[in-house]
Design an enzyme around this catalytic site. Sequence first.
Site, PDB file in Angstrom:
ATOM      1  CG  HIS A 186      -0.313  -0.013   2.538  1.00  0.00           C
ATOM      2  ND1 HIS A 186       0.301   1.094   3.079  1.00  0.00           N
ATOM      3  CD2 HIS A 186      -0.188  -1.006   3.465  1.00  0.00           C
ATOM      4  CE1 HIS A 186       0.760   0.788   4.286  1.00  0.00           C
ATOM      5  NE2 HIS A 186       0.490  -0.477   4.551  1.00  0.00           N
ATOM      6  CB  CYS A 202       1.613  -3.642   5.180  1.00  0.00           C
ATOM      7  SG  CYS A 202       0.024  -4.370   5.662  1.00  0.00           S
TER       8      CYS A 202
END
Lengths: 236, 106
Positions: A186, A202
């Site tokens: 992301h 992440c």
Amino acid sequence: MSAQSIASRLNILIPRQKLPLRSPVVALIAVFCACAALAQALETQIFDPATRTWVTYDPRQAVKYYRAHGQAPEEFQRRIVDFRTAEKPGTIIIDGDKHFLYYVLPDFQAIRYGIGVGKDGFGWAGIVKVGRKQEWPTWTPPAEMIERDPKAAQYKDGMPGGPENPLGARALYLYEGNQDTIYRIHGTNQPWSIGLNISSGCIRMNNDDVTDLYNRVEIGAKVIVLMQGAALYRGV
Amino acid sequence: MNSLKPHAAFFFALGFPVALAGCSTSNSSTPTSPVVRTSEATAPAALQLTCASEAATRFDVSSDKILPVSSRPGGDGGYLVDLSMDGQQATCAIGEDGVVTSLERA
């Protein structure tokens, strides 16, 4: 370890109604997270011309560098590189140790992007795929995060996508089979953090880069995550 | 026109070293961003994956079950890459040119 505590560690939204607390998936993730806690990530170092020594590129150094240059170090800027691989064009290869993400192109080339990865104990390695894509994703702090940081309570129903959203401009949701791994590639509202071990597992990119990648990658694309000493996702 | 040639030669002679100095200054100061590196040397990702691909072929294991898990410099500028292979381990030696020189189950 409960589903919500896992979600809290990862600082991401997991729709509660879609993740039963005692599901086998949660159990597997819990085991994975426990293993991941043992991992020791390699660090980025930066050459300090004043002292002519290599120093750890920690958040303090990164913020200082970003303020001075308006971007992360040159090595982390997007570029096309030679990349001889048998993997198909469209594959994403993440070198978590060097903080690079490669998007494989034809003719033995790749686009290389700088990334931020999981901090100590949160790194992982494995072979997954892009299961879903989202523009300007909503971020909702898990309950435990709200307990730690009351300011987060204002977003308990979800922080709308936007420049201040921790997930940034785009998100690629990583799946194993049809299961959400709860990891994502992301964007970020902290562009200075590229090159660091800073996330909860992440893969973060600056917003321009994740938008570029988003526009290229297809649902189902293979994602190979390499990270020295990290726990293997689902025991590859 | 011909009378200008000595002048041109003079200015060229004067300007050429200055131009060189300009290039030299530009190059020696190297005002590019500082170099970054990783705290430990690891093999380039492409080489690690070449080892995984070779192992999949040689040991007849699905490529989705093989993953490089660590790497380090080997001899002669090459690297040693440790592979997790469907629950087993293997070690691959690979040169900088991408040629696998050895591949053995641990």
